[in-house]
Design an enzyme around this catalytic site. Structure first.
Site, PDB file in Angstrom:
ATOM      1  N   GLY A 247      47.208 -18.200 124.637  1.00  0.00           N
ATOM      2  CA  GLY A 247      47.720 -17.701 123.359  1.00  0.00           C
ATOM      3  C   GLY A 247      47.079 -18.336 122.138  1.00  0.00           C
ATOM      4  CB  SER A 248      43.964 -20.256 121.498  1.00  0.00           C
ATOM      5  OG  SER A 248      42.927 -19.403 121.889  1.00  0.00           O
ATOM      6  CG  ASN A 249      42.237 -15.100 120.241  1.00  0.00           C
ATOM      7  OD1 ASN A 249      41.507 -15.044 119.256  1.00  0.00           O
ATOM      8  ND2 ASN A 249      41.774 -15.366 121.450  1.00  0.00           N
TER       9      ASN A 249
ATOM     10  CG  MET B 181      43.954 -11.763 131.828  1.00  0.00           C
ATOM     11  SD  MET B 181      42.411 -11.679 130.907  1.00  0.00           S
ATOM     12  CE  MET B 181      41.258 -11.712 132.266  1.00  0.00           C
ATOM     13  NE  ARG B 182      49.355  -7.527 134.917  1.00  0.00           N
ATOM     14  CZ  ARG B 182      49.686  -7.569 136.218  1.00  0.00           C
ATOM     15  NH1 ARG B 182      49.620  -6.476 136.952  1.00  0.00           N
ATOM     16  NH2 ARG B 182      50.087  -8.686 136.778  1.00  0.00           N
TER      17      ARG B 182
ATOM     18  CG  ASN C 297      40.999  -6.420 124.045  1.00  0.00           C
ATOM     19  OD1 ASN C 297      41.759  -7.356 124.263  1.00  0.00           O
ATOM     20  ND2 ASN C 297      39.883  -6.249 124.739  1.00  0.00           N
TER      21      ASN C 297
ATOM     22  CG  HIS D 294      35.201  -8.236 125.241  1.00  0.00           C
ATOM     23  ND1 HIS D 294      35.759  -8.240 126.500  1.00  0.00           N
ATOM     24  CD2 HIS D 294      33.865  -8.373 125.424  1.00  0.00           C
ATOM     25  CE1 HIS D 294      34.814  -8.361 127.400  1.00  0.00           C
ATOM     26  NE2 HIS D 294      33.644  -8.437 126.775  1.00  0.00           N
TER      27      HIS D 294
ATOM     28  N   GLY E 178      39.199   3.203 128.436  1.00  0.00           N
ATOM     29  CA  GLY E 178      38.116   2.557 129.183  1.00  0.00           C
ATOM     30  C   GLY E 178      38.261   1.042 129.189  1.00  0.00           C
TER      31      GLY E 178
HETATM   32  C1  GRF Z   1      39.833 -14.974 124.763  1.00  0.00           C
HETATM   33  O1  GRF Z   1      38.598 -15.553 125.003  1.00  0.00           O
HETATM   34  C2  GRF Z   1      39.715 -13.477 124.645  1.00  0.00           C
HETATM   35  O2  GRF Z   1      38.520 -13.059 124.094  1.00  0.00           O
HETATM   36  C3  GRF Z   1      39.783 -13.046 126.081  1.00  0.00           C
HETATM   37  O3  GRF Z   1      40.727 -13.912 126.668  1.00  0.00           O
HETATM   38  C4  GRF Z   1      40.766 -15.128 125.952  1.00  0.00           C
HETATM   39  C5  GRF Z   1      42.193 -15.375 125.534  1.00  0.00           C
HETATM   40  O4  GRF Z   1      42.417 -16.645 125.044  1.00  0.00           O
HETATM   41  N1  GRF Z   1      40.103 -11.634 126.158  1.00  0.00           N
HETATM   42  P1  GRF Z   1      43.810 -17.040 124.371  1.00  0.00           P
HETATM   43  O5  GRF Z   1      44.913 -16.737 125.368  1.00  0.00           O
HETATM   44  O6  GRF Z   1      43.965 -16.282 123.093  1.00  0.00           O
HETATM   45  O7  GRF Z   1      43.693 -18.525 124.143  1.00  0.00           O
END
Ligand code: GRF
Length: 193
Positions: free
Chosen positions: A11-13, A91-92, A108, A110, A144
């Site tokens: 959850g760092s994002n 991840m789904r 999303n 990526h 996709g």
């Molecule tokens: C990130 O690198 C994102 O690009 C990828 O999964 C990772 C998630 O990291 N899809 P976090 O859970 O936000 O730390």
């Protein structure tokens, strides 16, 4: 704007989105955080911030996101008055009926410069390909795998001696800048400003 966040990991994002909100650079709030992994740290972080959380019941499937679960999540997001859904390390693969419930309103992040290196562990793909530069992308989600329209990208150099871990860490620093900026861009577009 009310955001709903879906994540499977640390959850760092999501934290970067919260930090941008706190700093006043993103005019939004996170209404709910949902995860398919009951023990994911993203849920702990959200609870610590007093944000509503929930676990996505994927009916025992390891990687699939069953239609019934997608319908439940759509209803849960709608009940929380979510206007924009942010996948952050989720991840789904999202399909109907979630896509139909939030048309052009699911984003999303990526860890590569799409369309290069879609799919899993893109930083390892970049290292294996020997590229001098990779990066990260925020895009709209379609049916996709990492294929929807691109909103923003940031470049990240691959440095001599990089390991998968060091490269992923550098990409994540860029991600944490990029995601709040991309949400602001979508918000301005939706509000016609
Ligand atoms: C990130 O690198 C994102 O690009 C990828 O999964 C990772 C998630 O990291 N899809 P976090 O859970 O936000 O730390």
């Amino acid at each position: 704007m009310v955001l709903g966040v879906l994540g499977s990991g640390s959850g760092s994002n999501m934290q970067a989105i919260l930090d941008a909100i706190d700093a006043g650079t993103l005019d939004a709030r996170i209404g709910i955080v949902l995860s398919d992994q009951p023990g994911a740290f993203i849920l702990t972080r959200a609870r610590q911030c007093g944000i509503e959380t929930g676990v996505i019941d994927c009916r025992g499937f390891r990687t699939k996101f069953p239609d019934e679960a997608q319908a439940e999540i759509a209803a849960r997001l709608q009940a929380a008055k979510v206007e924009l859904v942010c996948l952050a390390g989720f991840m789904r693969l999202v399909k109907r009926p979630l896509l139909d419930a939030f048309p052009d309103r699911i984003l999303n992040i990526h860890p590569a410069l799409l369309p290069a290196f879609p799919g899993l562990e893109s930083w390892k793909q970049a290292l294996a390909a020997g590229v001098a530069e990779t990066g990260c992308t925020v895009h709209f989600v379609d049916a996709g795998m990492d294929t929807g329209p691109i909103i923003l990208q940031e470049r990240v150099p691959v440095l001599p001696g990089d390991t998968p871990e060091s490269l992923h860490a550098r990409i994540q620093v860029a991600e944490h800048r990029l995601y709040p900026a991309a949400i602001t861009r979508v918000q301005m577009h939706l509000q016609g400003t």
